[in-house]
Design an enzyme around this catalytic site. Structure first.
Site, PDB file in Angstrom:
ATOM      1  N   GLU A 204       0.789  -1.229   0.000  1.00 50.35           N
ATOM      2  CA  GLU A 204       0.000   0.000   0.000  1.00 50.35           C
ATOM      3  C   GLU A 204       0.824   1.284   0.000  1.00 50.35           C
ATOM      4  O   GLU A 204       0.374   2.305  -0.515  1.00 50.35           O
ATOM      5  CB  GLU A 204      -0.928   0.008   1.228  1.00 50.35           C
TER       6      GLU A 204
ATOM      7  N   SER B 205     -50.089 -26.539  42.481  1.00 51.53           N
ATOM      8  CA  SER B 205     -49.742 -26.739  43.900  1.00 51.53           C
ATOM      9  C   SER B 205     -48.431 -26.082  44.301  1.00 51.53           C
ATOM     10  O   SER B 205     -48.104 -26.043  45.490  1.00 51.53           O
ATOM     11  CB  SER B 205     -49.675 -28.243  44.205  1.00 51.53           C
TER      12      SER B 205
END
Length: 873
Positions: free
Chosen positions: A89, A468
């Site tokens: 680059e 219950s």
């Protein structure tokens, strides 16, 4: 002379051009530099990094965010990667000051030569400036701004800082941003593990991530990698030998996703929702690390417990048939490609995978999986598959494979004990929620059988009838009103006619009645009619109001006698929170899921401070409460066998010193500090104490009673409904089963040490009942039993808690000083004159213990404790 004049003119022209250029440059600089951002922002820049959701032990649960990024520091980036990027680059990166005139001239020359300007001559610094501050538009103005920013960056930032920004920011394709993420995405490695060949491949991608993607276009990626290696060789970053070795290496690229340590999708979604509510879209980009309270060990155990028991239920109730039939026996068979295309529309659910039968005989079937593999299923793999007739009825055991599987059927299979078996996707669902009763920390959470099938979180969102499982809370209210665990109530049928023609006949399940029983026995054996009589003794409104102390929402509490049998509806989380009150000594903790939130680079931005149960605090609630209790003599009416009208209620008041917090649990309450005004803060330290909602004495006695539900009578005279929990071999466990009418909802809620866990199972369609089935699906002679809290939910609890409690020492509860042990007669609940098989030690709050002895039988005469006698006949 003429030559000198021309030279003077050219000199003046050149000077004029230079001055004009300087003026234009200065004007242009000021024009294009206005409103440019401050490059010093880059010193504290926050790169778009996905959110990570982790367990309490740092294991990755999930990631959220479009861009995958793992930011690295300069010292974490290998030199080979730096060299590859610079060679590709910006070969003069360490020589220029942000803008490279040589590079610009070179790109101009190449552009004029090729007739197109494909290279912009941008330096790495310029690319950082463009990506962080500017738009991608191609214009002279943008290019000038880019150069100005690049020059400024070089003045304020070091070369190391600039290239780190570049390597952490740049797009490498396949949603990988930054070299850390790219190294893992394509090679499954850390950046410092990259080879020369791999570094060269990655360095070539940012120029055109889509075009050079090594997964989609391997040939283009290979050519690009070789070009990068050539550039590195030309700039003396590598030797000829290294170049020749790297250039012959294959790509060996494979797509890697972030490695999830274990599955907890409902937990991950709760964390994601909270983070989005708090931070918005930034939750997915700012790199937050969200540490939850769950641990890998507990969550995996919870997942296995829910999945295994749901599949066991499903197998007990028979085989529902194939997913679909792709072709019939008299039709042309599909070719393999067409079958694979059909299978690829499905996914595996909890290791249950789609397959298509391509061969079937009486002894075995051959099936094709979605990955193209062929498997064999023998008779052992289908033996469980009785034909499903309805939820209460299944057909006989199959005797051949071909009677269950036919060619052309799309089926579900799973690997079990190294062999393939027929399976199916269960329609029943379930949830598990486990919390630390002392501080509300959620240890494990399962919201359903499979998140991909249904994202509905049944642990926090499903409001189901409790059955219950509600009984301990009503019995707790009764204890607070003056009843004791030795109080005798009649276990006999009840019938009450309302003003109209309706008749309410609450029944025991099973319909067995034993006459007068102690409260402890009634709770442990889950006697419904005794629960109704208890509710009548204390009053429906009192009981309903009392339930709010446990955090149950008022709107969900029914105010009629059916409340005694669990007609109210709550979420599993609310039930677990309520049981925590009993387990921790009477404190209403606030469940929470998020422990802390950190930035990706470190630093805590949120730390949860839980409300804790203050077991060692001086309890102001330990006062005598005789004035607020029922005189035991007034309870005798509740033991009548006629089922007549409710006894007259004593006019009592609730304890004024009990704090009543907000009963609702909002989703935010699972995450954030509760804002309850009832919190008491200990001034000696930073702890925040949960509100004390029931007295320590009542909590202690009820917790002990719930242990009896597991362990039953010491002499084996009766067995509690939770007897299956004995398998854990711990004396500090207790819990309660719950089953609603027609077994539409089944529950088990209980504790061990300071861990409270609630299990719920049922169908999302609440009209459907769980039914009954043979307990052993592989045995024609096994008994048929109804599904219920004891047989269906309790095994899930056992499977989870044996792992969750594995390294947790048994907890010895400290008896409050105002609780005493008294020897009582098992039959009457009164004082026992001496120890025997008919006696037992029982806990009482001081002042509520019995003061009388039972009458003594001697032939046909009865002698009371005063010495008076009378004839029986």
């Amino acid at each position: 002379m003429k030559f000198l004049n021309v030279l003077k003119f050219l000199l003046k022209f050149a000077v004029g051009c230079i001055l004009s250029g300087m003026v234009i440059a200065i004007v242009g600089y000021f024009y294009y530099s206005k409103d440019l951002p401050d490059v010093l922002q880059l010193k504290d820049v926050r790169l778009q990094t996905p959110m990570q959701v982790l367990s309490s032990d740092g294991e990755l649960i999930a990631t959220f965010g479009e861009r995958r990024r793992m930011p690295l520091k300069y010292e974490d980036i290998p030199p080979v990667m730096l060299h590859a990027v610079i060679a590709t680059e910006d070969s003069r990166f360490y020589e220029h000051y942000g803008v490279d005139p040589v590079g610009i001239l070179r790109s101009l020359y190449i552009g004029l030569k090729q007739g197109s300007f494909s290279q912009g001559g941008s330096t790495i610094t310029q690319q950082v400036a463009k990506n962080f501050f500017l738009t991608p538009e191609k214009s002279i103005g943008r290019k000038i701004r880019e150069m100005i920013l690049a020059i400024r960056m070089e003045k304020e930032l070091s070369k190391e800082e600039i290239i780190v920004l570049y390597l952490n920011m740049i797009n490498f394709g396949s949603r990988a941003y930054g070299i850390g993420s790219a190294a893992y995405t394509f090679f499954g490695k850390q950046a410092d593990e990259l080879t020369l060949s791999q570094a060269a491949l990655l360095a070539g991608l940012p120029n055109a991530p889509s075009a050079y993607n090594p997964i989609s276009y391997p040939e283009k990626a290979l050519a690009r990698r070789n070009w990068v290696l050539y550039r590195m060789l030309g700039q003396d970053f590598i030797t000829k030998e290294q170049y020749e070795q790297a250039i012959i290496e294959p790509l060996n690229v494979k797509y890697h996703v972030p490695k999830i340590s274990f599955s907890a999708p409902y937990v991950a979604e709760m964390a994601r929702q909270f983070m989005y509510d708090k931070f918005g879209e930034k939750a997915y980009t700012d790199g937050y690390k969200v540490y939850t309270t769950i641990s890998k060990l507990d969550q995996v155990a919870a997942t296995d417990a829910i999945h295994d028991n749901i599949i066991n239920y499903d197998m007990r109730h028979g085989y529902h048939g194939p997913e679909k039939t792709l072709w019939k026996p008299d039709e042309q068979a599909w070719d393999e490609n067409k079958i694979l295309s059909a299978l690829n529309r499905y996914m595996c659910y909890n290791e249950i995978c789609p397959a298509v039968a391509i061969g079937a005989t009486p002894t075995q079937a051959t099936a094709l999986l979605s990955n193209g593999n062929k498997i064999t299923i023998t008779l052992d793999g289908v033996k469980w598959a009785r034909t499903y007739i309805n939820d209460n009825l299944q057909g006989p055991l199959p005797t051949t494979v071909s009677s269950v599987i036919n060619v052309g059927q799309q089926i579900w299979v799973k690997k079990q004990n190294e062999q393939w078996v027929l399976s199916q996707i269960p329609s029943i669902n379930g949830s598990l929620i486990s919390i630390n009763a002392d501080n509300g920390q959620i240890k494990a959470l399962i919201g359903g059988f499979n998140y991909n099938i249904s994202k509905f979180n049944r642990a926090t969102q499903a409001i189901r009838q409790i059955g219950s499982t509600i009984k301990p809370f009503i019995y707790t209210a009764a204890l607070d009103k003056g009843l004791t665990m030795s109080t005798i109530l009649n276990d006999a049928p009840i019938m009450r006619s309302n003003a109209g023609s309706d008749v309410w006949r609450p029944k025991n399940s099973p319909a067995v009645y034993q006459g007068p029983l102690r409260l402890r026995v009634g709770l442990s054996t889950s006697k419904n009619v005794m629960m109704v009589r208890t509710l009548r003794a204390i009053g429906v409104d009192y009981a309903a109001d009392y339930l709010e102390r446990f955090g149950f929402p008022r709107d969900n509490i029914s105010r009629h006698e059916s409340l005694a049998l669990g007609s109210a509806s709550f979420t599993p989380l609310q039930v677990a929170r309520a049981y925590s009150v009993i387990a921790n000594g009477g404190y209403l903790i606030t469940p929470y899921l998020i422990d802390r939130i950190e930035y990706s680079e470190g630093g805590i931005i949120y730390q949860h401070t839980p409300e804790i149960a203050c077991r060692n605090c001086i309890d102001d609630d330990n006062k005598k409460q005789n004035d607020a209790r029922i005189n035991l003599d007034n309870v005798e009416n509740a033991t009548d066998s006629s089922g007549s009208d409710e006894p007259e209620q004593s006019k009592l008041k609730a304890d004024d010193n009990i704090l009543l917090p907000d009963s609702s649990i909002s989703f935010d309450g699972l995450i954030n500090q509760s804002g309850s005004t009832a919190n008491a803060v200990n001034t000696n330290n930073s702890n925040i104490y949960a509100p004390h909602v029931i007295s320590s004495e009542v909590a202690f006695i009820m917790k002990d009673a719930l242990k009896s539900t597991v362990w039953g009578d010491p002499n084996g005279l009766w067995t509690g409904t939770a007897w299956r929990a004995k398998a854990l071999g711990r004396k500090d466990i207790g819990g309660k089963t719950g089953t609603t009418n027609a077994s539409k909802d089944v529950w088990f809620a209980g504790f061990g040490s300071n861990i409270v866990t609630t299990i719920w199972l049922g169908f999302d369609d609440h009209r459907r009942e769980l039914g009954k089935a043979r307990r052993d699906p592989l045995n024609n002679n096994s008994y048929i039993a109804a599904e219920g809290g004891a047989v269906t939910a309790n095994p899930v609890w056992n499977d989870y808690m044996k792992i969750a409690l594995k390294d947790v020492p048994e907890q010895q509860d400290i008896k409050p000083s105002s609780v005493i042990s008294v020897l009582i007669d098992k039959k009457t609940g009164l004082l026992a004159p001496q120890t025997g098989t008919d006696t037992i030690m029982e806990y009482f709050i001081l002042g509520t213990e019995p003061t009388k002895y039972p009458t003594k039988e001697a032939g046909t005469k009865v002698t009371d404790d005063q010495g008076n006698t009378s004839e029986l006949f």
